[in-house]
Design a protein around this motif. Structure first.
Motif, mmCIF file in Angstrom:
data_model
loop_
_atom_site.group_PDB
_atom_site.id
_atom_site.type_symbol
_atom_site.label_atom_id
_atom_site.label_comp_id
_atom_site.label_asym_id
_atom_site.label_seq_id
_atom_site.Cartn_x
_atom_site.Cartn_y
_atom_site.Cartn_z
ATOM 1 N N MET A 172 0.829 -1.202 0.000
ATOM 2 C CA MET A 172 0.000 0.000 0.000
ATOM 3 C C MET A 172 0.868 1.260 0.000
ATOM 4 N N ASP A 173 2.003 1.228 0.699
ATOM 5 C CA ASP A 173 2.936 2.362 0.648
ATOM 6 C C ASP A 173 3.507 2.547 -0.759
ATOM 7 N N GLU A 174 3.859 1.436 -1.402
ATOM 8 C CA GLU A 174 4.396 1.507 -2.766
ATOM 9 C C GLU A 174 3.355 2.039 -3.745
ATOM 10 N N LEU A 175 2.109 1.592 -3.610
ATOM 11 C CA LEU A 175 1.058 2.081 -4.495
ATOM 12 C C LEU A 175 0.805 3.570 -4.290
ATOM 13 N N GLU A 176 0.849 4.014 -3.038
ATOM 14 C CA GLU A 176 0.652 5.443 -2.768
ATOM 15 C C GLU A 176 1.781 6.275 -3.387
ATOM 16 N N THR A 177 3.006 5.800 -3.247
ATOM 17 C CA THR A 177 4.146 6.516 -3.846
ATOM 18 C C THR A 177 4.027 6.539 -5.363
ATOM 19 N N PHE A 178 3.682 5.387 -5.960
ATOM 20 C CA PHE A 178 3.539 5.303 -7.414
ATOM 21 C C PHE A 178 2.447 6.244 -7.908
ATOM 22 N N ALA A 179 1.280 6.245 -7.226
ATOM 23 C CA ALA A 179 0.166 7.097 -7.649
ATOM 24 C C ALA A 179 0.505 8.572 -7.471
ATOM 25 N N ASN A 180 1.168 8.924 -6.375
ATOM 26 C CA ASN A 180 1.549 10.322 -6.170
ATOM 27 C C ASN A 180 2.538 10.799 -7.220
ATOM 28 N N THR A 181 3.460 9.938 -7.606
ATOM 29 C CA THR A 181 4.420 10.291 -8.659
ATOM 30 C C THR A 181 3.702 10.522 -9.980
ATOM 31 N N ARG A 182 2.774 9.634 -10.330
ATOM 32 C CA ARG A 182 2.024 9.799 -11.577
ATOM 33 C C ARG A 182 1.128 11.038 -11.535
ATOM 34 N N LEU A 183 0.478 11.294 -10.376
ATOM 35 C CA LEU A 183 -0.353 12.497 -10.259
ATOM 36 C C LEU A 183 0.485 13.763 -10.390
ATOM 37 N N GLY A 184 1.679 13.751 -9.811
ATOM 38 C CA GLY A 184 2.578 14.901 -9.947
ATOM 39 C C GLY A 184 2.963 15.137 -11.392
ATOM 40 N N ALA A 185 3.223 14.054 -12.128
ATOM 41 C CA ALA A 185 3.579 14.191 -13.543
ATOM 42 C C ALA A 185 2.406 14.745 -14.342
ATOM 43 N N VAL A 186 1.185 14.297 -14.044
ATOM 44 C CA VAL A 186 0.003 14.796 -14.748
ATOM 45 C C VAL A 186 -0.196 16.282 -14.455
ATOM 46 N N ARG A 187 -0.065 16.666 -13.192
ATOM 47 C CA ARG A 187 -0.205 18.084 -12.832
ATOM 48 C C ARG A 187 0.834 18.940 -13.547
ATOM 49 N N LEU A 188 2.069 18.465 -13.555
ATOM 50 C CA LEU A 188 3.149 19.215 -14.201
ATOM 51 C C LEU A 188 2.892 19.350 -15.700
ATOM 52 N N ALA A 189 2.438 18.279 -16.332
ATOM 53 C CA ALA A 189 2.162 18.329 -17.762
ATOM 54 C C ALA A 189 1.022 19.305 -18.064
ATOM 55 N N ARG A 190 0.009 19.300 -17.209
ATOM 56 C CA ARG A 190 -1.118 20.219 -17.450
ATOM 57 C C ARG A 190 -0.741 21.664 -17.182
ATOM 58 N N GLU A 191 0.094 21.889 -16.193
ATOM 59 C CA GLU A 191 0.537 23.267 -15.949
ATOM 60 C C GLU A 191 1.393 23.779 -17.097
ATOM 61 N N GLY A 192 2.217 22.874 -17.653
ATOM 62 C CA GLY A 192 3.074 23.266 -18.772
ATOM 63 C C GLY A 192 2.289 23.560 -20.040
ATOM 64 N N SER A 193 1.161 22.852 -20.221
ATOM 65 C CA SER A 193 0.361 23.073 -21.426
ATOM 66 C C SER A 193 -0.719 24.127 -21.226
ATOM 67 N N GLY A 194 -0.894 24.578 -19.987
ATOM 68 C CA GLY A 194 -1.894 25.591 -19.695
ATOM 69 C C GLY A 194 -3.280 25.027 -19.518
ATOM 70 N N ALA A 195 -3.428 23.698 -19.495
ATOM 71 C CA ALA A 195 -4.738 23.078 -19.299
ATOM 72 C C ALA A 195 -5.123 23.173 -17.827
ATOM 73 N N PRO A 196 -6.422 23.221 -17.509
ATOM 74 C CA PRO A 196 -6.826 23.293 -16.102
ATOM 75 C C PRO A 196 -6.555 21.971 -15.391
ATOM 76 N N ALA A 197 -6.099 22.055 -14.150
ATOM 77 C CA ALA A 197 -5.837 20.851 -13.363
ATOM 78 C C ALA A 197 -7.120 20.386 -12.750
#
Length: 197
Positions: A172-197
């Motif tokens: 469960m700790d590994e899944l939380e870390t994996f999901a947080n990393t992916r969510l961070g990447a999605v947020r960063l990609a959307r901020e870079g493209s100007g899309a709403p988070a």
């Protein structure tokens, strides 16, 4: 060969309690082997090329698939990840309640065998003293064998239960870390493209 004969003799001495204890031992081994296979198949940590060839039911693939929806709001993805993590926890811990029950039930059945064996021994002691020494010692042996078998089954089940429970916490700790990393990447990609988070 004499070792197997002595084991068979010990089981005969254990009396009728050996049969339910044997059933508990079979169930404990079946659950342990089943969970070991499931954890190896669907929750082993991938590395290198193996990370790309995860089986369909692998826990990381189940979480990773939730990020493939383009344009879904972050709150929706987070909710989906939480739901998937809860389902994964239920799937991976299936049957562990049996191990936990066996940890308690096996020593109690062994204790029941002890009581039955001691009652048998005391019944052979008559009002005039010791009637049948061989029968009394057989009853004590029955009591000791049942207790020993119950304790061995409980110990094996306890180790398996604790191992899988610890693995579950780590997963469960590994899944939380994996999901947080992916969510961070999605947020960063959307901020870079100007899309709403």
């Amino acid at each position: 060969m004499s070792d197997w004969n002595s084991v068979a003799e010990a089981l005969k001495l254990g009396g009728w309690v050996v049969y339910p204890l044997s059933l508990l031992a079979i169930v404990a081994l079946a659950v342990t082997f089943d969970r070991a296979w499931v954890w190896w198949r669907y929750a082993s940590a991938p590395c290198g090329e193996a990370a790309r060839a995860l089986p369909d039911g692998h826990v990381l693939r189940r979480i990773d698939a939730l990020f493939e929806e383009d344009g879904a709001p972050i709150w929706f993805i987070e909710n989906q990840v939480d739901t998937a993590a809860s389902q994964i926890q239920r799937d991976m811990s299936r049957g562990l309640w049996m191990l936990e029950t066996i940890v308690t039930a096996a020593p109690l059945l062994g204790l029941l065998g002890t009581i039955v064996g001691m009652m048998h021994s005391f019944r052979l002691i008559g009002g005039d003293g010791l009637v049948n020494p061989a029968g009394v010692s057989g009853g004590v042996a029955q009591a000791l064998v049942a207790t020993a078998i119950g304790l061995v089954i409980a110990l094996v089940s306890l180790f398996a239960f604790n191992y899988f429970s610890r693995r579950m916490d780590r997963l469960m700790d590994e899944l939380e870390t994996f999901a947080n990393t992916r969510l961070g990447a999605v947020r960063l990609a959307r901020e870079g493209s100007g899309a709403p988070a």
